[in-house]
Enzyme design. Structure first.
Site, PDB file in Angstrom:
ATOM      1  N   ARG A   1       0.848  -1.216   0.000  1.00 19.25           N
ATOM      2  CA  ARG A   1       0.000   0.000   0.000  1.00 19.25           C
ATOM      3  C   ARG A   1       0.876   1.255   0.000  1.00 19.25           C
ATOM      4  O   ARG A   1       0.601   2.232   0.713  1.00 19.25           O
ATOM      5  CB  ARG A   1      -0.945   0.024   1.207  1.00 19.25           C
ATOM      6  CG  ARG A   1      -1.870  -1.135   1.299  1.00 19.25           C
ATOM      7  CD  ARG A   1      -2.897  -1.180   0.152  1.00 19.25           C
ATOM      8  NE  ARG A   1      -3.668  -2.391   0.252  1.00 19.25           N
ATOM      9  CZ  ARG A   1      -3.306  -3.534  -0.328  1.00 19.25           C
ATOM     10  NH1 ARG A   1      -2.221  -3.604  -1.070  1.00 19.25           N
ATOM     11  NH2 ARG A   1      -4.052  -4.612  -0.201  1.00 19.25           N
TER      12      ARG A   1
ATOM     13  N   SER B   1     -10.656  -0.746   3.748  1.00 20.42           N
ATOM     14  CA  SER B   1      -9.839  -1.036   4.937  1.00 20.42           C
ATOM     15  C   SER B   1      -9.256   0.272   5.451  1.00 20.42           C
ATOM     16  O   SER B   1      -8.576   0.970   4.702  1.00 20.42           O
ATOM     17  CB  SER B   1      -8.686  -1.972   4.582  1.00 20.42           C
ATOM     18  OG  SER B   1      -9.187  -3.140   4.010  1.00 20.42           O
TER      19      SER B   1
ATOM     20  N   GLU C   1      -4.776   3.873   6.287  1.00 17.88           N
ATOM     21  CA  GLU C   1      -4.567   3.778   4.835  1.00 17.88           C
ATOM     22  C   GLU C   1      -5.031   5.044   4.104  1.00 17.88           C
ATOM     23  O   GLU C   1      -4.296   5.565   3.264  1.00 17.88           O
ATOM     24  CB  GLU C   1      -5.356   2.565   4.327  1.00 17.88           C
ATOM     25  CG  GLU C   1      -4.595   1.709   3.334  1.00 17.88           C
ATOM     26  CD  GLU C   1      -5.451   0.565   2.814  1.00 17.88           C
ATOM     27  OE1 GLU C   1      -5.305  -0.545   3.334  1.00 17.88           O
ATOM     28  OE2 GLU C   1      -6.255   0.780   1.889  1.00 17.88           O
TER      29      GLU C   1
END
Ligand SMILES: Cc1cc2nc3c(=O)[nH]c(=O)nc-3n(C[C@H](O)[C@H](O)[C@H](O)COP(=O)(O)OP(=O)(O)OC[C@H]3O[C@@H](n4cnc5c(N)ncnc54)[C@H](O)[C@@H]3O)c2cc1C
Length: 352
Positions: free
Chosen positions: A164, A248, A348
């Site tokens: 990520r 998420s 995130e």
């Protein structure tokens, strides 16, 4: 190039947070970028690049110039002995691209079906799901340095993909220290994918394996995997059009083998996966659930009752969550997890 003032952003972010862009510019091609950069005031203004708004938390009206990327187009641009090279404009919807590649006989993106957002944002956090990351199918991208107008192309190594993560998530300067990033500079205009001619299914994820066994298929097609991934995601994740969210909310943390052994001694049931380098990835959702957060809320920011990794807008469109409520809940979760496990979860989405 269209310059708009005081543009409501509620329908431009998947949390459904109410905020406005003081100034928003829609960029539909390279000519629009040239026009923008030819305007002295717009060129020097601080900027925020907006794709589909599925990985952001808006904490107030956005004062930097919002650049809404709407560069379209998808086509096969070349091929090698091993791969089809497909190019897409940054403004294309990611899932539409995945669907289009399968319809046209270029498999390889099926495990990434139904991820919200735009093609242009897909390299930013190296999107990933069900055993495939963007970097596995990436060929190169085109971008523009919005401080100089210079156009450039990057290959995978230059994008510095990680979990990520990429060069687009890091700043070019950290205070007085020079950094390696492009977060404050690069606007991605086109992305190219290398889709394997010798395609093999990426199986192995428990949910996909379950579907494969149920269907009794040893050799599923890419279309079959696409359908399974869509089914699994629809069952597991809330539809952001109904229950606002950004997917998420926290990254799965990685710890050393020693740290993990220490945690297992205290928490034998902890969900963990050993990585190739010996470090261990922990399931952030499990950590949050273990701290009792599933289904809890602070104001209109809630923890999804079926998956603790997803924070949701409990107030809907009528009484929407604020970015402040989301971040207060996120910080409370981080504190609980830190106090119990000694692990600081990283979020995130990009906080704007
Ligand atoms: C229900 C749901 C499920 C999700 N599932 C997953 C998943 O399985 N895997 C996963 O990895 N992610 C997932 N996400 C997160 C999200 O979909 C991805 O991060 C997606 O790539 C974000 O795209 P976007 O266009 O909405 O980006 P935005 O939210 O608009 O922007 C995100 C960041 O990218 C930057 N950016 C956007 N476009 C450009 C551009 N053209 N050039 C340079 N910078 C740009 C923005 O400035 C910002 O910093 C999910 C989100 C939701 C809501």
């Amino acid at each position: 190039m269209l310059v708009e003032k005081n543009v409501p952003l509620q329908s431009f972010n998947t949390f459904g947070i109410v905020a406005k862009a003081l100034t928003l510019v829609r960029l539909q091609g390279l000519a629009d970028i040239d026009t923008l950069l030819a305007d002295a005031a717009l060129k020097t203004a601080p900027k925020f690049i907006l794709g589909g708004g599925s990985n952001i938390v808006l904490t107030g009206d956005v004062k930097p110039l919002v650049l809404k990327v709407e560069i379209m187009g998808k086509q096969l641009v070349s091929q090698t002995a091993k791969a089809w090279i497909v190019e897409a404009g940054a403004g294309e919807n990611w899932h539409d691209l995945v669907t289009w590649t399968l319809e046209n006989g270029y498999p390889g993106l099926e495990n990434l079906a139904l991820i919200p957002g735009s093609v242009g944002a897909s390299p930013v956090q190296n999107i990933g799901a069900y055993g495939v990351e963007l970097q596995d199918r990436f060929e190169s991208l085109d971008a523009v340095d919005m401080t100089t107008g210079q156009r450039f192309t990057l290959n995978a190594a230059q994008c510095a993909f990680g979990y990520r993560d990429s060069v687009f998530k890091h700043l070019s300067n950290q205070g007085s220290q020079p950094g390696f990033g492009l977060a404050d500079k690069a606007l991605i205009t086109h992305v190219r994918f290398a889709l394997p001619k010798n395609w093999k299914p990426v199986l192995g994820y428990a949910d996909i394996e379950k579907k494969r066994l149920q269907a009794g298929m040893d050799h599923p097609t890419a279309q079959q995997i696409y359908d399974w991934v869509c089914d699994i995601r629809r069952a597991k994740l809330p539809d952001w059009r109904v229950l606002g969210n950004a997917g998420s909310f926290f990254k799965n943390p990685t710890v050393s083998a020693e740290q993990c052994a220490d945690i297992i001694e205290r928490e034998p049931k902890i969900v963990h996966y050993v990585l190739a380098d010996g470090s261990v990835k922990l399931a952030a959702g499990w950590l949050i659930d273990a701290c009792g957060w599933k289904g809890k809320h602070i104001g209109n920011a809630g923890v999804y009752e079926r998956q603790a990794l997803v924070l949701v807008n409990r107030g809907g469109q009528a009484n929407p969550v604020t970015g402040g409520e989301v971040m207060t809940l996120a910080k409370s979760i981080q504190t609980s997890v830190y106090e119990r496990f000694g692990i600081m979860l990283a979020h995130e989405p990009v906080v704007v």
